[in-house]
Design an enzyme around this catalytic site. Sequence first.
Site, mmCIF file in Angstrom:
data_model
loop_
_atom_site.group_PDB
_atom_site.id
_atom_site.type_symbol
_atom_site.label_atom_id
_atom_site.label_comp_id
_atom_site.label_asym_id
_atom_site.label_seq_id
_atom_site.Cartn_x
_atom_site.Cartn_y
_atom_site.Cartn_z
ATOM 1 N N LEU A 103 0.908 -1.099 0.053
ATOM 2 C CA LEU A 103 -0.062 -0.167 -0.051
ATOM 3 C C LEU A 103 0.903 1.141 -0.110
ATOM 4 O O LEU A 103 0.339 2.436 0.176
ATOM 5 C CB LEU A 103 -1.015 0.083 1.097
ATOM 6 C CG LEU A 103 -2.064 -1.137 1.221
ATOM 7 C CD1 LEU A 103 -2.742 -1.083 2.518
ATOM 8 C CD2 LEU A 103 -2.768 -1.222 0.035
ATOM 9 N N ASP A 149 5.250 4.265 -7.095
ATOM 10 C CA ASP A 149 4.742 4.615 -5.581
ATOM 11 C C ASP A 149 4.848 6.037 -5.146
ATOM 12 O O ASP A 149 4.038 6.395 -4.728
ATOM 13 C CB ASP A 149 5.466 3.651 -4.550
ATOM 14 C CG ASP A 149 5.056 2.355 -4.801
ATOM 15 O OD1 ASP A 149 4.329 1.817 -5.797
ATOM 16 O OD2 ASP A 149 5.303 1.258 -3.740
#
Length: 314
Positions: A103, A149
Amino acid sequence: MIAASASAKIILLGEHAVVYGVPAIAIPVSDLRVYATVKPEPSGKGLCIAAEDLNQVLPVQVDAEQVDNALLLTVKLVLARLHVSPPDATIAIRSQIPPASGLGSGAAVSTALGRALCMMLDQPLSREDLNAIIYEVEKVHHGTPSGIDNTVIVYEQPVYYVRDQAIQTFSVGAPLHLLIADTGKGALTKVAVGAVRELVTQEPERINPILDSIRVLVIQARSAIETGDTRTLGRLMNANHMYLRELTVSSDELDQLVDAAQNAGALGAKLSGGGRGGNMIALVTPETCETVEQALITAGAVRVIRTTLEEESA
Ligand code: MEV
């Protein structure tokens, strides 16, 4: 009180292949965040980072040559970019994002910390500059990161990302209702990325066609998202999961959750991020959301988060 934050992210399609120049699609998860708060300290006290979740207090020494701690490296690079000395302050970090779970926890912690430091110094950095710094820090976490990311987290917007190219976003023709389910097993992205690199080097004849197939499906997925064709998008997510299995980055737990979601009526399901643990995502409809969520919990998910990419959000 000076406070800054950064969101989590999920990758919809294209993880791992993105390291080799294939496009990938990722979105921020704005409900899951890292917070950084600054407490000014008396003169001469120096700068400390308090990682509250880890029960760690790290004093900052900017003259250290080698910095392999991501938090300290973030501070060092921000101070160097702004040409300033460390302020007297404690920056406390609190994260809602589980680490090592796909995540983007590492990039989000560094982004929140970098933002808080800039606010304290009253010297904002552009998103481009902050993104470049967080990319350098990501190398500590990931070894050879693609940059997806840090980009989706620093810009906090959906991205169609191609390594070394200017960031592109996309329109969303129909809302995407997603479930993010956690296997509860942490896994280091760096290890999974290293394993794929070994495959690419040792078996290029087998692996390059897989990367090419992922490229085709990500391009098709972008137009499915843009036209609101969620059925096609779901099929492409299922196919992407099969290719990720061939790249050895799935796990029994991830496969079980993906199967459970598909059998319970999800339009598509796949692992998300580095894999080998961490999270998977399922594309659902408002009608199937509840059933798929229950199926994921029954199949062993330790946590399920709902998120929606709205039509107007991109
Ligand atoms: C990790 O969130 C995504 C990977 O593709 C690695 C990267 O792009 O740097 C697995």
